[in-house]
Design an enzyme around this catalytic site. Structure first.
Site, mmCIF file in Angstrom:
data_model
loop_
_atom_site.group_PDB
_atom_site.id
_atom_site.type_symbol
_atom_site.label_atom_id
_atom_site.label_comp_id
_atom_site.label_asym_id
_atom_site.label_seq_id
_atom_site.Cartn_x
_atom_site.Cartn_y
_atom_site.Cartn_z
ATOM 1 C CG HIS A 278 8.525 -0.096 6.574
ATOM 2 N ND1 HIS A 278 9.165 -1.202 6.136
ATOM 3 C CD2 HIS A 278 7.347 0.099 6.509
ATOM 4 C CE1 HIS A 278 8.175 -2.028 5.962
ATOM 5 N NE2 HIS A 278 6.646 -1.460 6.716
ATOM 6 C CB SER B 21 3.165 2.533 5.965
ATOM 7 O OG SER B 21 3.670 1.126 5.579
ATOM 8 N NE ARG B 22 -2.784 1.138 9.691
ATOM 9 C CZ ARG B 22 -2.703 0.375 8.855
ATOM 10 N NH1 ARG B 22 -2.301 -0.501 8.874
ATOM 11 N NH2 ARG B 22 -4.053 0.659 8.592
ATOM 12 C CG HIS C 248 6.749 -2.268 2.228
ATOM 13 N ND1 HIS C 248 7.257 -0.755 3.260
ATOM 14 C CD2 HIS C 248 6.024 -2.330 1.979
ATOM 15 C CE1 HIS C 248 5.894 -1.056 3.621
ATOM 16 N NE2 HIS C 248 5.293 -1.596 2.933
ATOM 17 C CG MET D 59 11.357 -1.568 10.160
ATOM 18 S SD MET D 59 12.033 -1.506 8.174
ATOM 19 C CE MET D 59 14.206 -1.022 9.458
ATOM 20 C CG MET E 170 -1.683 -1.149 0.947
ATOM 21 S SD MET E 170 -3.583 -1.095 1.854
ATOM 22 C CE MET E 170 -2.548 -0.813 3.721
HETATM 23 O O1 PAF Z 1 0.269 -5.937 3.625
HETATM 24 C C1 PAF Z 1 -0.807 -5.044 2.708
HETATM 25 O O2 PAF Z 1 -0.171 -3.873 2.460
HETATM 26 C C2 PAF Z 1 -1.756 -4.745 1.683
HETATM 27 O O3 PAF Z 1 -2.831 -5.489 2.992
HETATM 28 C C3 PAF Z 1 -1.462 -5.923 0.850
HETATM 29 C C4 PAF Z 1 -1.380 -6.997 0.696
HETATM 30 C C5 PAF Z 1 -1.037 -5.372 -0.049
HETATM 31 C C6 PAF Z 1 -3.702 -6.205 -0.073
HETATM 32 O O4 PAF Z 1 -3.522 -4.887 0.589
#
Ligand code: PAF
Length: 283
Positions: free
Chosen positions: A38, A191-192, A41, A189, A34
Site C-alpha cells: 500500500h 495490509s491488515r 510501503h 495504513m 510481506m
Molecule cells: O514488517 C514486516 O512486513 C515484516 O515483519 C518484515 C520486516 C518484512 C519481516 O518479515
C-alpha cells in the site's frame, strides 16, 4: 546494464545483482516487506531511493513470525499487483523467494532477541514473533548485502528490535525508520486493514484519535498511566478491545521511571471484531 525491474527468486541471483552494483561502487537499500503493498510501503521505497543508488524490495510472508492461529494462510498475497506498483515506483529488483530459499532443509538457527523484543507489548500477545522477524531480517540483510534498510515506524517495536539486533550483531546495515503513512481520517495504513468490515473501517480511526488525545493529555501534565487508562476506556466505548495502550521510553521501550527525562512513545494494539490493529505516536 540494468533497466527496469528485475524479479529475483533465488539467493544466488540476488547476490549476483548486489555484487554487480557494489563492484561499481553503488549503494543498495533494502525494503523488507510481506507484500500486499500500500502507500505506506511505497513511502518506504521513496525514502530508500533518496538514500541509495539501488533499491531492492523483498516480498516474503515469513512463516516463522506467525504464531499458531494467526493469519499466515489468509495473509493477503498479490505478487503481480505488487510488482506493478514497484516497477512504477522505480525499484531495481524485487526479491520474492520461495520458503525453501529462506529456510532450506536442515535449517536450525534462530536469532533470539530480548531488550525491546521483550518489553511486554506485541511480544506479550505474539510469543516468538520477534525471534521470527529478527531471523528473517538478518538473513535478508545478508542475502541482499544491503547498505541501508528502511522499515516503517508503524511497527515501532519491530523497528527498535531490528535497530538493537543490528547494533548487537555488528551488522553493517544502517537501519532507517520511516514515518507512518495514514489514511485521511488518521487510520495507519496496514495490509491488515483489508480485513475490516465497512462498519469497522469507520470506527478504526478512533485508535489514532485515542493515542493523540492521550499524548496531548500527557503533554498537558496528566500522568501517563492515567492518560492511557482513559484512552483504553474511550476505546472500549467505541467497540475496541485493547490488548495494550502504554507510554514507554522511546528507544528501549522500557516502562517509564520517575527519573526518565527522554522521549516517550505511546504504543497500542486493539482488536475490532476479528481485526487486530496496532499504532503508535511520539508524545
Ligand atoms: O514488517 C514486516 O512486513 C515484516 O515483519 C518484515 C520486516 C518484512 C519481516 O518479515
Amino acid at each position: 546494464m540494468e533497466t527496469g525491474l528485475q524479479l529475483v527468486r533465488t539467493r544466488a541471483a540476488l547476490s549476483a545483482l548486489a555484487k554487480g552494483w557494489h563492484d561499481l561502487g553503488r549503494t543498495i537499500a533494502l525494503v523488507p516487506t510481506m507484500g500486499a503493498l500500500h502507500e505506506g510501503h511505497l513511502a518506504l521505497v521513496h525514502l530508500a531511493r533518496e538514500r541509495a543508488a539501488h533499491v531492492v524490495v523483498s516480498i516474503f510472508v515469513n512463516p516463522t513470525q506467525f504464531g499458531p492461529g494467526e493469519d499466515l494462510q489468509s495473509y493477503p498475497r498479490d505478487l503481480q499487483g505488487d510488482v506493478d506498483k514497484l516497477r512504477a515506483a522505480g525499484v531495481d529488483a524485487v526479491y520474492a523467494p520461495p520458503v525453501e530459499e529462506i529456510y532450506p532443509a536442515g535449517f536450525a538457527t534462530t536469532v533470539h532477541v530480548e531488550g525491546p523484543a521483550t518489553a511486554g507489548l506485541e511480544d506479550a500477545f505474539r510469543p516468538g514473533h520477534f525471534d521470527g522477524v529478527a531471523t528473517v531480517v538478518a538473513k535478508l540483510f545478508a542475502q541482499s548485502a544491503c547498505d541501508i534498510a528502511v522499515f516503517g515506524q508503524k511497527d515501532y517495536q519491530q523497528l527498535q528490535v531490528i535497530r538493537r539486533m543490528s547494533a548487537d550483531l555488528d551488522l553493517p546495515v544502517h537501519v532507517i525508520g520511516a514515518p507512518t503513512i495514514r489514511e485521511t481520517d488518521g487510520l495507519a495504513m496496514s495490509s491488515r486493514n483489508a480485513y475490516l468490515s465497512p462498519q469497522e473501517r469507520k470506527t478504526a480511526p478512533a485508535l489514532h484519535r485515542a493515542l493523540q488525545a492521550a499524548a496531548s493529555a500527557i503533554r498537558a501534565g496528566r500522568s501517563p498511566q492515567r492518560a492511557c487508562a482513559e484512552a483504553i476506556k474511550g476505546l472500549k466505548m467505541t467497540g475496541f478491545a485493547t490488548d495494550y495502550l502504554q507510554a514507554r521510553q522511546a528507544a528501549s521501550l522500557a516502562p517509564l521511571t520517575a527519573d526518565y527525562q527522554g522521549p516517550i512513545r505511546l504504543l497500542a494494539a486493539a482488536r475490532l471484531g476479528r481485526t487486530r490493529l496496532i499504532d503508535n505516536i511520539a508524545v
